[in-house]
Design a protein around this motif. Sequence first.
Motif, mmCIF file in Angstrom:
data_model
loop_
_atom_site.group_PDB
_atom_site.id
_atom_site.type_symbol
_atom_site.label_atom_id
_atom_site.label_comp_id
_atom_site.label_asym_id
_atom_site.label_seq_id
_atom_site.Cartn_x
_atom_site.Cartn_y
_atom_site.Cartn_z
ATOM 1 N N PHE A 1 0.809 -1.218 0.000
ATOM 2 C CA PHE A 1 0.000 0.000 0.000
ATOM 3 C C PHE A 1 0.845 1.272 0.000
ATOM 4 C CE2 PHE A 1 -3.134 -3.057 1.166
ATOM 5 C CZ PHE A 1 -4.368 -2.522 0.813
ATOM 6 N N GLY A 2 2.077 1.194 0.498
ATOM 7 C CA GLY A 2 2.877 2.401 0.654
ATOM 8 C C GLY A 2 4.082 2.518 -0.253
ATOM 9 N N GLY A 3 4.494 1.417 -0.895
ATOM 10 C CA GLY A 3 5.665 1.470 -1.760
ATOM 11 C C GLY A 3 6.959 1.338 -0.983
ATOM 12 N N ASN A 4 8.042 1.791 -1.594
ATOM 13 C CA ASN A 4 9.381 1.577 -1.037
ATOM 14 C C ASN A 4 9.859 2.696 -0.118
ATOM 15 O OD1 ASN A 4 9.740 -0.874 -2.431
ATOM 16 N ND2 ASN A 4 10.390 0.218 -4.283
ATOM 17 N N GLY A 5 9.159 3.816 -0.073
ATOM 18 C CA GLY A 5 9.652 4.950 0.695
ATOM 19 C C GLY A 5 9.073 5.064 2.092
ATOM 20 N N VAL A 6 8.353 4.056 2.541
ATOM 21 C CA VAL A 6 7.687 4.124 3.842
ATOM 22 C C VAL A 6 8.708 3.937 4.963
ATOM 23 C CG1 VAL A 6 5.911 3.091 5.298
ATOM 24 C CG2 VAL A 6 5.564 3.250 2.834
ATOM 25 N N TYR A 7 8.476 4.576 6.084
ATOM 26 C CA TYR A 7 9.345 4.406 7.253
ATOM 27 C C TYR A 7 8.506 4.504 8.504
ATOM 28 C CZ TYR A 7 8.970 9.466 7.801
ATOM 29 O OH TYR A 7 8.484 10.739 7.971
ATOM 30 N N SER A 8 9.003 3.909 9.579
ATOM 31 C CA SER A 8 8.353 4.057 10.888
ATOM 32 C C SER A 8 9.381 4.214 11.997
ATOM 33 C CB SER A 8 7.463 2.844 11.191
ATOM 34 O OG SER A 8 8.246 1.680 11.390
ATOM 35 N N ASP B 1 6.735 4.702 14.841
ATOM 36 C CA ASP B 1 5.407 5.143 14.434
ATOM 37 C C ASP B 1 4.456 3.951 14.381
ATOM 38 O OD1 ASP B 1 6.006 7.845 14.096
ATOM 39 O OD2 ASP B 1 6.658 7.562 12.021
ATOM 40 N N PRO B 2 3.248 4.076 14.925
ATOM 41 C CA PRO B 2 2.273 2.998 14.802
ATOM 42 C C PRO B 2 1.841 2.785 13.346
ATOM 43 C CG PRO B 2 1.660 4.539 16.542
ATOM 44 C CD PRO B 2 2.753 5.177 15.757
ATOM 45 N N VAL B 3 1.527 1.549 13.026
ATOM 46 C CA VAL B 3 0.981 1.175 11.731
ATOM 47 C C VAL B 3 -0.525 1.014 11.885
ATOM 48 C CG1 VAL B 3 1.049 -0.473 9.832
ATOM 49 C CG2 VAL B 3 3.106 -0.046 11.184
ATOM 50 N N VAL C 1 -8.508 -5.849 3.126
ATOM 51 C CA VAL C 1 -7.758 -4.722 3.669
ATOM 52 C C VAL C 1 -8.161 -3.460 2.919
ATOM 53 C CG1 VAL C 1 -5.474 -3.732 4.048
ATOM 54 C CG2 VAL C 1 -5.826 -6.189 4.351
ATOM 55 N N SER C 2 -8.684 -2.477 3.639
ATOM 56 C CA SER C 2 -9.169 -1.258 2.995
ATOM 57 C C SER C 2 -8.106 -0.172 2.909
ATOM 58 C CB SER C 2 -10.383 -0.722 3.762
ATOM 59 O OG SER C 2 -10.045 -0.448 5.114
ATOM 60 N N GLY C 3 -7.058 -0.280 3.701
ATOM 61 C CA GLY C 3 -6.008 0.727 3.645
ATOM 62 C C GLY C 3 -4.967 0.504 4.721
ATOM 63 N N VAL C 4 -3.789 1.071 4.527
ATOM 64 C CA VAL C 4 -2.677 0.945 5.479
ATOM 65 C C VAL C 4 -1.963 2.286 5.547
ATOM 66 C CG1 VAL C 4 -0.519 -0.240 6.024
ATOM 67 C CG2 VAL C 4 -2.378 -1.502 4.930
ATOM 68 N N GLY C 5 -1.620 2.718 6.741
ATOM 69 C CA GLY C 5 -0.903 3.982 6.874
ATOM 70 C C GLY C 5 -0.033 4.019 8.112
ATOM 71 N N GLU C 6 0.879 4.969 8.140
ATOM 72 C CA GLU C 6 1.737 5.207 9.304
ATOM 73 C C GLU C 6 1.220 6.443 10.035
ATOM 74 O OE1 GLU C 6 4.310 3.319 10.090
ATOM 75 O OE2 GLU C 6 4.544 2.117 8.261
ATOM 76 N N TRP C 7 1.130 6.359 11.356
ATOM 77 C CA TRP C 7 0.722 7.509 12.166
ATOM 78 C C TRP C 7 1.985 8.240 12.590
ATOM 79 C CZ3 TRP C 7 -1.883 7.383 17.654
ATOM 80 C CH2 TRP C 7 -2.468 8.634 17.914
ATOM 81 N N ALA D 1 3.013 -5.263 9.140
ATOM 82 C CA ALA D 1 1.668 -5.823 9.042
ATOM 83 C C ALA D 1 1.659 -6.698 7.792
ATOM 84 C CB ALA D 1 0.621 -4.723 8.933
ATOM 85 N N LEU D 2 1.433 -7.993 7.978
ATOM 86 C CA LEU D 2 1.410 -8.934 6.858
ATOM 87 C C LEU D 2 0.110 -9.718 6.891
ATOM 88 C CD1 LEU D 2 4.644 -9.212 8.207
ATOM 89 C CD2 LEU D 2 4.873 -9.929 5.826
ATOM 90 N N ALA D 3 -0.527 -9.834 5.742
ATOM 91 C CA ALA D 3 -1.845 -10.451 5.666
ATOM 92 C C ALA D 3 -1.786 -11.773 4.918
ATOM 93 C CB ALA D 3 -2.829 -9.520 4.966
#
Length: 232
Positions: free
Chosen positions: A149-156, A222-224, A179-185, A169-171
């Motif tokens: 959902f986020g590509g290669n540039g995601v970080y936490s 950062d929470p996922v 899965v409706s969406g994934v994000g970093e807080w 998070a692995l499904a």
Amino acid sequence: TDAIKVGLIYRPASVTSLGTAVLNTGAFGLFQTVSEGVIGRNRPALAQTFQDVDGGRFTVVVNHFKSKGSACDGNISPVGNDPDLGDGQGHCNLTRTMAASELANWLTSDPTGSGDPDVLIIGDLNAYAQENPVTALKNSGYTNLIETFGGNGVYSYAFDGQWGYLDHALASTSLLTQVSGVGEWRINADEPNVLDYNTNFKSAGQIAALYAPDFYRTSDHDPVIIGLRLAS
């Protein structure tokens, strides 16, 4: 065996808890070591099946794999000598990779008795996206949701000026379509260390002055956030 353990918090108005299971054997159990005695490496994994108000079920498994911060050179069993090989994966890569493989195998047995193949693996795996533990889970049929959902540039997480994500998070295949969406807080990794929960090098005055009753820098990760629309 120490101050860190995994847990789950949920809202009974949204979901009902069904079966629970804990994996605390093999790589998730106690290790025999050369000089440290009998100790834990990976924390036991906690699996919990939930059912939502529409009857949809899924099982979430929360983990905390062995960190890179201390060595596993003295392992005897259930994982043997596990030094830093200098390949960028740090200390204890074999210890984490065996945990990933054992976790995937354990989940094939439906340990919570859910009768439902929808599984979400979450937690701090202490491995970046291209490292062996994550690859082992992907090879077992799980999809890296952050990557998808986020590509290669995601970080936490930030460490010594380098950015990536140890929090995953692995499904399972059946859950992926729900899965409706994934994000970093973005509440922790971007915040300066001086604001965080560590008080080791702060005076009483600094602790009082820098503290704020909000959610910023409550951790160094950062929470996922994962959105689910479960099929009933």
